[in-house]
Motif scaffolding. Sequence first.
Motif, short mmCIF file in Angstrom:
data_model
loop_
_atom_site.label_atom_id
_atom_site.label_comp_id
_atom_site.label_asym_id
_atom_site.label_seq_id
_atom_site.Cartn_x
_atom_site.Cartn_y
_atom_site.Cartn_z
N ASN A 187 -14.45 -11.49 38.73
CA ASN A 187 -14.51 -11.40 40.19
C ASN A 187 -15.52 -10.37 40.66
N GLU A 188 -15.70 -9.30 39.89
CA GLU A 188 -16.75 -8.33 40.21
C GLU A 188 -18.12 -9.00 40.13
N ALA A 189 -18.29 -9.85 39.13
CA ALA A 189 -19.57 -10.56 38.99
C ALA A 189 -19.81 -11.48 40.17
N LEU A 190 -18.80 -12.25 40.58
CA LEU A 190 -18.97 -13.17 41.70
C LEU A 190 -19.27 -12.41 43.00
N ASN A 191 -18.60 -11.28 43.21
CA ASN A 191 -18.88 -10.48 44.40
C ASN A 191 -20.30 -9.93 44.38
N ARG A 192 -20.75 -9.47 43.21
CA ARG A 192 -22.11 -8.94 43.10
C ARG A 192 -23.14 -10.05 43.34
N LEU A 193 -22.87 -11.23 42.81
CA LEU A 193 -23.81 -12.33 42.94
C LEU A 193 -23.89 -12.87 44.37
N ARG A 194 -22.89 -12.57 45.19
CA ARG A 194 -22.95 -12.98 46.59
C ARG A 194 -23.98 -12.19 47.38
N VAL A 195 -24.25 -10.95 46.94
CA VAL A 195 -25.08 -10.07 47.76
C VAL A 195 -26.38 -9.64 47.09
N GLN A 196 -26.51 -9.86 45.79
CA GLN A 196 -27.71 -9.40 45.11
C GLN A 196 -28.33 -10.53 44.28
N PRO A 197 -29.65 -10.65 44.33
CA PRO A 197 -30.33 -11.65 43.50
C PRO A 197 -30.59 -11.11 42.10
N TYR A 198 -30.48 -11.95 41.10
CA TYR A 198 -30.77 -11.58 39.72
C TYR A 198 -31.67 -12.62 39.08
N ASP A 199 -32.50 -12.16 38.15
CA ASP A 199 -33.39 -13.08 37.43
C ASP A 199 -32.69 -13.70 36.23
N LEU A 200 -31.59 -13.07 35.78
CA LEU A 200 -30.86 -13.57 34.61
C LEU A 200 -29.44 -13.00 34.65
N ILE A 201 -28.47 -13.82 34.20
CA ILE A 201 -27.08 -13.39 34.08
C ILE A 201 -26.67 -13.56 32.62
N LEU A 236 -23.42 -13.53 30.46
CA LEU A 236 -22.02 -13.73 30.84
C LEU A 236 -21.14 -13.93 29.62
N ASP A 237 -20.13 -13.05 29.48
CA ASP A 237 -19.15 -13.20 28.41
C ASP A 237 -18.14 -14.28 28.78
N TRP A 238 -17.66 -15.01 27.80
CA TRP A 238 -16.71 -16.09 28.05
C TRP A 238 -15.33 -15.51 28.42
N ILE A 239 -14.84 -14.54 27.63
CA ILE A 239 -13.49 -14.00 27.82
C ILE A 239 -13.58 -12.72 28.64
N LEU A 240 -13.00 -12.74 29.84
CA LEU A 240 -12.97 -11.60 30.75
C LEU A 240 -11.52 -11.33 31.15
N PRO A 241 -11.21 -10.11 31.60
CA PRO A 241 -9.81 -9.75 31.83
C PRO A 241 -9.15 -10.43 33.03
N GLU A 270 -15.32 -20.01 34.36
CA GLU A 270 -15.02 -20.20 35.79
C GLU A 270 -16.03 -19.46 36.67
N VAL A 271 -16.47 -18.29 36.21
CA VAL A 271 -17.52 -17.56 36.94
C VAL A 271 -18.76 -18.45 37.05
N CYS A 272 -19.12 -19.05 35.93
CA CYS A 272 -20.29 -19.92 35.87
C CYS A 272 -20.13 -21.10 36.83
N ARG A 273 -18.98 -21.75 36.79
CA ARG A 273 -18.74 -22.91 37.66
C ARG A 273 -18.83 -22.52 39.14
N GLN A 274 -18.16 -21.43 39.51
CA GLN A 274 -18.16 -21.03 40.92
C GLN A 274 -19.56 -20.64 41.39
N TYR A 275 -20.28 -19.93 40.55
CA TYR A 275 -21.64 -19.51 40.92
C TYR A 275 -22.54 -20.72 41.14
N ARG A 276 -22.46 -21.69 40.24
CA ARG A 276 -23.29 -22.91 40.38
C ARG A 276 -22.84 -23.73 41.59
N SER A 277 -21.54 -23.77 41.85
CA SER A 277 -21.03 -24.61 42.94
C SER A 277 -21.51 -24.13 44.30
#
Length: 239
Positions: free
Chosen positions: A35-49, A51-56, A62-69
């Motif tokens: 969720n920290e990643a999704l919040n950060r991606l809402r406000v900041q542009p990145y050239d590369l992400i 991403l670990d599969w297992i997060l707490p 799911e991060v990947c799916r939501q970001y792409r959606s």
Amino acid sequence: MPKVLIVEDEYNIAYVLKMQLEQEHMLVDVVYKGNEALNRLRVQPYDLIILDWILPDIPGLEVCRQYRSRGGNSPILMLTGKGSIEEKAAGLDAGADDYLPKPFHPTELMARIRALLRRPAAMAPQVLRVRDLELDASTLQVTRAGCQIELTPKEMRILELLMRNPNKSFTPNAILARAWGSEALSSVETVRTHVKTLRRKLGDSEENPLIRTARGLGYRLVSNSSEADRSEVPSRFFT
């Protein structure tokens, strides 16, 4: 100077990755939850992400799916201990661009990162020229009228942003989002100070300035002195 977001809950791995990428002159942010990643991606542009599969909280998948959606198009390199063909296919189907099982060799990691960073920028010029100013993005060298200029990484990123977008204005907040990481002490005043120092190093003059400021719009690099108009004032009044 690429800007990278690392999403990794194992602190040691995140730290090593950050150090390795910073040695390659990349600007790196680290978060430890999905969720920290999704919040950060809402406000900041990145050239590369990265991403670990297992997060707490929520899986990297799911991060990947939501970001792409929601239209996010930055390249995603997924890191995981899951190595089956089915799991790799699931990661790619969710929107990841590449997949690297743990443990991985640093050389392979950097090769994959470089390959992903080349994809969106394949047609982007590496040598930028505006008037008598030249920036080689591959060697991080800046010259003006043939004389080399030493810049800090932040100054380099600001200049590259302005040179890739000549005559386009960027507010201090927009520059902060693109040229800085998540440092708590960073502010628009920090941006103004860096622009002031950058202008001094470039030998910018009020008579024929490279960097201009439009009140309420921000900074822009003018490709021709005639581009500046009376609505603008020299940057020194805002730094």
